[in-house]
Design an enzyme around this catalytic site. Structure first.
Site, mmCIF file in Angstrom:
data_model
loop_
_atom_site.group_PDB
_atom_site.id
_atom_site.type_symbol
_atom_site.label_atom_id
_atom_site.label_comp_id
_atom_site.label_asym_id
_atom_site.label_seq_id
_atom_site.Cartn_x
_atom_site.Cartn_y
_atom_site.Cartn_z
ATOM 1 N N ASP A 156 -8.523 -8.895 4.170
ATOM 2 C CA ASP A 156 -8.266 -7.797 5.096
ATOM 3 C C ASP A 156 -9.296 -7.727 6.219
ATOM 4 O O ASP A 156 -10.106 -6.804 6.254
ATOM 5 C CB ASP A 156 -8.267 -6.470 4.308
ATOM 6 C CG ASP A 156 -7.618 -5.350 5.102
ATOM 7 O OD1 ASP A 156 -7.001 -5.651 6.128
ATOM 8 O OD2 ASP A 156 -7.735 -4.181 4.683
ATOM 9 N N GLU A 212 -12.340 -2.253 12.485
ATOM 10 C CA GLU A 212 -12.401 -1.533 11.214
ATOM 11 C C GLU A 212 -13.588 -1.977 10.360
ATOM 12 O O GLU A 212 -14.363 -1.142 9.874
ATOM 13 C CB GLU A 212 -11.094 -1.740 10.445
ATOM 14 C CG GLU A 212 -11.117 -1.099 9.069
ATOM 15 C CD GLU A 212 -9.794 -1.244 8.324
ATOM 16 O OE1 GLU A 212 -8.863 -1.855 8.865
ATOM 17 O OE2 GLU A 212 -9.711 -0.728 7.191
ATOM 18 N N GLU A 245 0.817 -1.208 0.000
ATOM 19 C CA GLU A 245 0.000 0.000 0.000
ATOM 20 C C GLU A 245 0.858 1.270 0.000
ATOM 21 O O GLU A 245 0.614 2.210 0.760
ATOM 22 C CB GLU A 245 -0.971 -0.009 1.191
ATOM 23 C CG GLU A 245 -1.927 -1.202 1.133
ATOM 24 C CD GLU A 245 -2.977 -1.237 2.240
ATOM 25 O OE1 GLU A 245 -2.708 -0.694 3.323
ATOM 26 O OE2 GLU A 245 -4.049 -1.827 2.008
HETATM 27 C C1 GCU Z 1 -6.046 -2.195 6.011
HETATM 28 C C2 GCU Z 1 -6.363 -0.864 6.627
HETATM 29 C C3 GCU Z 1 -5.218 0.085 6.539
HETATM 30 C C4 GCU Z 1 -3.949 -0.570 7.065
HETATM 31 C C5 GCU Z 1 -3.703 -1.888 6.368
HETATM 32 C C6 GCU Z 1 -2.543 -2.677 6.946
HETATM 33 O O1 GCU Z 1 -5.972 -2.087 4.621
HETATM 34 O O2 GCU Z 1 -7.498 -0.327 6.006
HETATM 35 O O3 GCU Z 1 -5.535 1.242 7.273
HETATM 36 O O4 GCU Z 1 -2.868 0.258 6.897
HETATM 37 O O5 GCU Z 1 -4.842 -2.703 6.486
HETATM 38 O O6 GCU Z 1 -2.814 -3.676 7.609
HETATM 39 O O7 GCU Z 1 -1.401 -2.336 6.756
#
Ligand code: GCU
Length: 649
Positions: free
Chosen positions: A344, A372, A265
């Site tokens: 996730d 979440e 990400e």
């Molecule tokens: C999810 C979450 C993110 C987080 C990511 C992770 O996608 O929405 O906020 O950073 O997990 O586990 O790194």
């Protein structure tokens, strides 16, 4: 500390110890902690504590210090004893007696030894030091600000951090990572010139046997060290990490290690240098090894720029595809931290096929206590049964996830500076349950829940309150599942903040989270025969079980298969009727839980009752929204009417 909820450690829980005579043997900082606890209880309740011989009701004895965490509990000659050969063991033995309460002093109490299944039981805080413009102070945090950080710096209030450590020790947690895995510019500096702030936090957690860990950015040598590269095989990069790590240990001699989110990400990682994740993790492991630390390297690596038109890419496959070829290449003190499911933290996912597929690697399994995708601490959703199912899952039909997690169990924390710690007071049960399941993954979660209820609400108000709480919490995860995304398909949440329904919210996005609903059917074909092949990542028997819609468990059907709305489930219902029924049932269950909570008004202190009551209003509003959007969406797609003729818009 005024105004902070004592959670599962109210004063009354210490009464059985506080009215008795206790002898404490042994020395060292954790023995002093136990002594302080007992002395405090005696002050409140009139008993005594001593380090001399004599006659006693309770003996807490540290015999040696071999670093172990287990203890032996026994009862004989009118005296209860806890013996440990490691200081943490004494601490956990003490809290065991607290949990038992009066029953610890009954003469038929049996001798037993206790040992945690896993040596590392950690909470990862996704706390930012500086408020992030989108994610705020705590990423995915639903309990106010951070316990550790405020507006760009460490909070002065270490009393509260200490109280937090005490709660964690009482349920068996022994490690905390104090900052977000997404490491922004301010947070990066915790590793270097701001390590003193981390050291202060470590100092407040240490008396309760908790080691502090830090999330670091893979690009640190560049962004902090001014080097041209962060290539893990470059000698100057390795030397930079070795020095930076040595300085961390000067500040925090018992530092636990690093947590790293790399090539995930948007975070930097070894791919930029053509290196593998084993190269990256091993470089940090080498820097930590001389000091006894470990690196927790996250396996959450996938393509978040996916083209939704391309059905051959499957995000669920990504962790396995990236990491299984690296099995056996990771250093001993490199732990691969794997999310429990392949996507996730959805309300329902299969267990990640990576767990069990890397016998030559130390794995840690990551759960998400912060809600979440499970109601963001506005909805009651006790996750004990889900976690227990995950931990007891036999990856090859036999060896369990709990046993495969040799590198530990980790949860993303759900606490903040909220007076109730967790925003929703009943979400405390998730934190407590995580600790207890991390200690013993085979523990019955319902016993853990009962324990939490008894400790938190005390023995006083009697069975009505306990039964009420049990009925509200026990099935709350399944209730949440019923009114949200059906049959394991996942997501359908509003993009970005992830709260509330949006069936197509992620359908045409780059995130790899699709349901493929059309007029004929819904679900993702992940079979080997006709789909993405994901089902083939499992060992037998699961590869076979998941491969066919006939053997796939109902609750995961749409995760593994694209089926017609008329497809018959094992339950005897069609998929479409299941969707309608569960959504109506889910809302009815929330209504019933809300009523039940209202009926407990005289048994729960007013502030706590009011907070939960207010959250129930929002949960019910939101559950109705989920029901109506999901039902209407599938009615409009399929044109199939509800058999029972209920209102669908
Ligand atoms: C999810 C979450 C993110 C987080 C990511 C992770 O996608 O929405 O906020 O950073 O997990 O586990 O790194």
């Amino acid at each position: 500390m005024q105004g902070v909820d004592p959670a599962w450690l109210p004063d009354v829980a210490f009464r059985p110890i506080g009215i008795r005579r206790t002898l404490i043997r042994g020395s060292g900082p954790l023995v002093d902690t136990v002594h302080g606890e007992v002395a405090g209880a005696c002050e409140r309740f009139g008993g005594s504590v001593s380090r001399e011989s004599g006659s006693y009701d309770l003996v807490l004895e540290l015999d040696g210090d071999d670093g172990s965490e287990g203890f032996v509990y026994g009862r004989g000659d009118g005296c209860t004893t806890v013996t440990a050969s490691g200081a943490r063991g004494l601490l956990y033995g003490f809290f065991h007696v607290v949990r038992l309460g009066e029953t610890a002093f009954l003469d038929d109490a049996r001798r037993a030894s206790y040992q945690p299944e896993s040596a590392l039981r950690m909470l990862d805080h996704w706390d930012n030091v500086a408020v992030h413009p989108v994610m705020g102070q705590v990423e995915r945090g639903y309990a106010g600000g951070s316990l550790f950080w405020e507006d760009g710096r460490a909070r002065g209030d270490l009393e509260r951090v200490r109280a937090y450590g005490r709660l964690l020790a009482a349920c068996g947690i022994n490690a905390v990572a104090v900052n977000n895995v997404n490491v922004h510019a301010t947070e990066a500096r915790l590793l270097t010139d701001r390590i003193g702030e981390v050291a202060d936090i470590a100092g407040a957690l240490r008396p309760y046997g908790i080691r502090t860990h830090l999330s670091v950015t893979f690009a640190a040598p560049v962004v902090l060290g001014g080097l041209a590269s962060a290539d893990p095989l470059d000698e100057s990069v390795r030397a930079w990490w070795a020095e930076a790590t040595a300085r961390v240990y000067t500040a925090i001699p018992d530092f636990g290690g690093f947590v790293v989110k790399a090539d995930s990400e948007g975070q930097p990682g070894p791919f930029a240098y053509g290196r593998s994740h084993a190269d990256g993790a091993n470089m940090l492991a080498a820097a930590l090894a001389p000091h006894g630390g470990s690196v927790h390297w996250r396996a959450f690596v996938y393509n978040h720029h996916q083209d939704w038109r391309n059905r051959s890419t499957d995000r669920a496959r990504a962790a396995y595809d990236h990491f299984v070829p690296l099995d056996g290449e990771f250093a001993d003190n490199a732990v691969l931290q794997v999310k429990h499911g392949p996507m996730d933290f959805q309300v329902r996912e299969p267990v990640s096929p990576l767990i069990g597929a890397m016998p030559g690697t130390r794995l840690a399994v990551e759960l998400q206590a912060t809600q979440e995708y499970t109601g963001q601490q506005r909805h009651v959703c006790w996750l004990g049964p889900m976690w227990s199912e995950v931990l007891r899952f036999g990856t090859d039909g036999e060896s369990s996830v709990g046993a495969s997690a040799r590198g530990g169990l980790v949860a993303v924390a759900n606490v903040g500076d909220d007076p109730f710690w967790t925003g929703h007071p009943l979400a405390q049960a998730n934190l407590y349950t995580f600790g207890r399941l991390a200690w013993d993954p085979n523990a019955d979660p319902h016993h853990v829940l009962d324990e939490w209820i008894r400790l938190t609400f005390g023995p006083g108000p009697g069975p009505g309150l306990a039964a009420g709480l049990r009925s509200i919490l026990d099935g709350s995860w399944r209730t949440y599942e019923k009114y949200t995304a059906p049959l394991g398909v996942g997501f359908m949440v509003q993009p970005g903040h992830h709260y509330g329904p949006s069936v197509d919210g992620y359908e045409y996005s780059p995130w790899g989270t699709y349901h493929f609903a059309d007029r004929d059917g819904v679900g993702v074909d992940r079979s080997v025969a006709t789909g993405t092949g994901y089902a083939g990542q499992y060992a037998k028997p699961w590869a076979d079980v998941y491969e066919s819609p006939l053997s796939c468990p109902d609750e995961l059907l749409l995760f593994f298969h694209h089926v017609s709305y008329g497809h018959m489930l094992h339950s005897g219902k069609t998929v479409i009727q299941h969707i309608y029924d569960t959504h109506f049932e889910g809302v009815a269950e929330v209504e019933a839980a809300r009523e039940r909570w209202a009926s407990l008004v005289d048994l729960v202190e007013p502030a706590r009752h009011a907070r939960v009551a207010e959250r129930f209003e929002e949960q019910l509003r939101s559950a109705r929204e989920w029901r109506d959007q999901v039902n209407s969406y599938f009615f409009r797609k399929s044109g199939v009417a509800d058999e029972r003729g209920r209102t669908i818009y």
